[in-house]
Design an enzyme around this catalytic site. Structure first.
Site: not given
Ligand code: AMP
Length: 114
Positions: A30-31, A87, A93-94, A100, A102
């Site tokens: 995760d970024i 999520n 919180g998606q 995906h 986590h």
């Molecule tokens: P969600 O809020 O469950 O939809 O999670 C989306 C996740 O994607 C968040 O934890 C972000 O930090 C992560 N995210 C967003 N952009 C990127 C990216 N380019 N590479 C990796 N993770 C990312």
């Protein structure tokens, strides 16, 4: 379904820090990590979220969990414990509309979530 960031990552058009890949899944860091280990696992089959999944997605959903296990093994958190979070939708919180999981670990995690 609308194009998402994770579609582009899956196609290799946006870089990611890959942890694990097999024929059904891709896992990458995760970024914005919320724990010492924070990895996202996505299915190669496009599913918006669990709420939008149908019976034909059973195999893909199961493979996401098995990939999460493999990530935990690879990153050394299988024995200490970890959390898998999916999520779903706005109140869940998606923020990215591509399913995906986590995988979080490397520290004690609070429960319940806020
Ligand atoms: P969600 O809020 O469950 O939809 O999670 C989306 C996740 O994607 C968040 O934890 C972000 O930090 C992560 N995210 C967003 N952009 C990127 C990216 N380019 N590479 C990796 N993770 C990312």
């Amino acid at each position: 379904m609308k194009e998402t960031l994770f579609d582009a990552i899956l196609r290799g058009e946006i870089p990611c820090k890959k942890v694990y890949e097999d024929d059904a899944t891709l896992a990458f860091h995760d970024i914005a990590p919320q724990a010492p280990v924070h990895v996202l696992v996505i299915p190669k089959t496009r599913i918006q979220n669990v709420g939008e999944a149908d019976d034909s997605h059973g195999e893909a959903l199961g493979r996401v969990l098995l990939a999460a296990r493999n990530v935990a093994q690879l990153l050394g958190i299988q024995k200490t414990g970890f959390r898998i979070v999916l999520n779903n939708g706005k109140d869940g919180g998606q923020t990215v509309d591509y399913l995906h999981a986590h995988v979080l670990g490397g520290r004690a995690l609070d429960w319940p979530p806020g």
